[in-house]
Design a protein around this motif. Sequence first.
Motif, PDB file in Angstrom:
ATOM      1  N   ARG A 147      46.896  -5.049 -33.237  1.00 39.48           N
ATOM      2  CA  ARG A 147      45.843  -4.323 -33.953  1.00 39.48           C
ATOM      3  C   ARG A 147      45.359  -3.128 -32.776  1.00 39.48           C
ATOM      4  O   ARG A 147      46.125  -3.381 -31.494  1.00 39.48           O
ATOM      5  N   GLN A 148      44.748  -1.986 -32.896  1.00 40.17           N
ATOM      6  CA  GLN A 148      44.086  -1.167 -31.651  1.00 40.17           C
ATOM      7  C   GLN A 148      42.754  -2.339 -31.066  1.00 40.17           C
ATOM      8  O   GLN A 148      42.706  -3.154 -31.609  1.00 40.17           O
ATOM      9  N   TYR A 149      42.870  -2.236 -30.008  1.00 40.99           N
ATOM     10  CA  TYR A 149      42.400  -2.912 -29.207  1.00 40.99           C
ATOM     11  C   TYR A 149      40.485  -3.275 -30.302  1.00 40.99           C
ATOM     12  O   TYR A 149      40.310  -3.635 -29.505  1.00 40.99           O
ATOM     13  N   GLN A 150      39.891  -1.732 -29.869  1.00 42.31           N
ATOM     14  CA  GLN A 150      39.022  -1.567 -30.638  1.00 42.31           C
ATOM     15  C   GLN A 150      39.092  -2.825 -31.945  1.00 42.31           C
ATOM     16  O   GLN A 150      38.167  -3.441 -32.719  1.00 42.31           O
ATOM     17  N   ASP A 151      39.493  -3.327 -32.524  1.00 41.80           N
ATOM     18  CA  ASP A 151      39.577  -3.955 -33.772  1.00 41.80           C
ATOM     19  C   ASP A 151      40.076  -5.387 -33.176  1.00 41.80           C
ATOM     20  O   ASP A 151      39.448  -6.242 -33.981  1.00 41.80           O
ATOM     21  N   LEU A 152      40.292  -5.547 -32.180  1.00 44.50           N
ATOM     22  CA  LEU A 152      40.212  -6.857 -31.731  1.00 44.50           C
ATOM     23  C   LEU A 152      38.666  -7.190 -31.388  1.00 44.50           C
ATOM     24  O   LEU A 152      38.198  -8.828 -32.059  1.00 44.50           O
TER      25      LEU A 152
ATOM     26  N   SER B 275      46.835  -5.986 -27.163  1.00 43.00           N
ATOM     27  CA  SER B 275      46.258  -5.343 -28.649  1.00 43.00           C
ATOM     28  C   SER B 275      48.021  -5.167 -28.636  1.00 43.00           C
ATOM     29  O   SER B 275      48.327  -5.221 -30.356  1.00 43.00           O
ATOM     30  N   THR B 276      48.939  -4.285 -27.713  1.00 41.44           N
ATOM     31  CA  THR B 276      49.938  -4.134 -29.041  1.00 41.44           C
ATOM     32  C   THR B 276      51.263  -5.590 -29.293  1.00 41.44           C
ATOM     33  O   THR B 276      51.275  -5.483 -30.015  1.00 41.44           O
TER      34      THR B 276
ATOM     35  N   TYR C 251      43.998  -5.251 -21.013  1.00 33.70           N
ATOM     36  CA  TYR C 251      43.950  -4.837 -22.659  1.00 33.70           C
ATOM     37  C   TYR C 251      44.173  -3.892 -24.012  1.00 33.70           C
ATOM     38  O   TYR C 251      44.975  -4.400 -25.001  1.00 33.70           O
ATOM     39  N   GLN C 252      45.493  -2.694 -23.456  1.00 33.77           N
ATOM     40  CA  GLN C 252      46.264  -2.625 -23.604  1.00 33.77           C
ATOM     41  C   GLN C 252      47.773  -2.761 -24.024  1.00 33.77           C
ATOM     42  O   GLN C 252      47.840  -2.719 -25.366  1.00 33.77           O
TER      43      GLN C 252
ATOM     44  N   TYR D 108      41.047 -14.692 -29.628  1.00 30.49           N
ATOM     45  CA  TYR D 108      40.642 -13.937 -30.838  1.00 30.49           C
ATOM     46  C   TYR D 108      40.712 -14.765 -32.125  1.00 30.49           C
ATOM     47  O   TYR D 108      41.765 -14.915 -32.463  1.00 30.49           O
TER      48      TYR D 108
END
Length: 379
Positions: free
Chosen positions: A219-224, A214-215, A210-211, A57
């Motif tokens: 970051r929230q997943y959509q923010d990746l 993101s943890t 992916y949950q 990322y």
Amino acid sequence: MNRSLRLMPLDSALKAASLCLAGLLPLQVLAVQAQTEQEIKAVTQVSTNSGISDGPYLFLQPQAELADWICEGEHKQTRVNQGQLSRPEHCGQLPEPSLNPQAKEVLADSYQGVDKIVALSDVHGQYEVLLQLLRRNKIIDQNDNWAFGEGHMVMTGDMFDRGPQVNEVLWFMYKLDKQAKAAGGQLHLLMGNHEQMVMRGDLRYVNDKYQTASTLLNRQYQDLYGKDSELGQWLRSKHTIVKINDTLFLHGGISQEWVDRELTLDRANRLYRENIDKTKPELKQDELLNFLFFGNGPTWYRGYFKPDFDTQELANILNYFKVKRIVVGHTSQTRVLGLFDNRVIAVDSSIKKGLSGELLLIEKDKLIRGQFDGTQTPL
């Protein structure tokens, strides 16, 4: 029941979970030792997901020179060296992409004079199936590089959700985007309903991997894939609908409502790009955006597959766009399927199941099914 075991601290419960998973301690003991059912779930999830690898990322703010990775459950960073990303040690076979300065350019949405086209859809994180399908049909070579020359490749949406290798699919398509253009061809990466869902934070279909990632990345997943990320900016430059020669390509389908609204490709694609980050309530407040992003809009429509579909409506749509056919994904089939004398072609061949898939080849005016074993037959 031994109350001292029931009130066991969380760090001890974590150790117990590891023993359970290794087969050295019965799960029933953990059930006694954990304080609540929720704690049991949390403990086992931490243990089973600790070995995941994911990435890279690349966030452009505050430091674009650092790439983020998850390597066997640990968050690591590496420096970007002259546009080249390199994974850390013990990080599996994660992509090591070269950055493309032209990746975020908004391209034309209509093309003429294209000799060969390949189209497929709804990969949903099934990276290995995608590679096998493209290799066997000679769209890429054995090293997974572009081999389709001046041809155009259309991915009609839904790379996100469900499967376990979404990020691998995205970086692979990012690479092909650059390679196709260098060869005189073009990649058309169209936005589907699942791309739209993820970007506005609807995460119902996100793979558990992916949950966890993101943890670990905080970051929230959509923010990746936000506006401050390399992949996010690349995705936000893409169209939702393209016209190539005499064929229209999109995810769901065009309904009569589009014709009644007298929409153009240019306007619709621009509205999608400008509003992709709005929430569902915000989109629904605007009548036109509500149509485009939901219901009978191009990324959700399934009307062609209903038994009462009016073929006069199809004739109106084809005449409106001045095309012979429409190619869509979204509605799952077991193969590439032609409907209404091939005036509608469905290319969602259930790649999402992770077992096989097909693609559509258009060469001059020939329509060809590219099957999973590489066999090519007329549609």
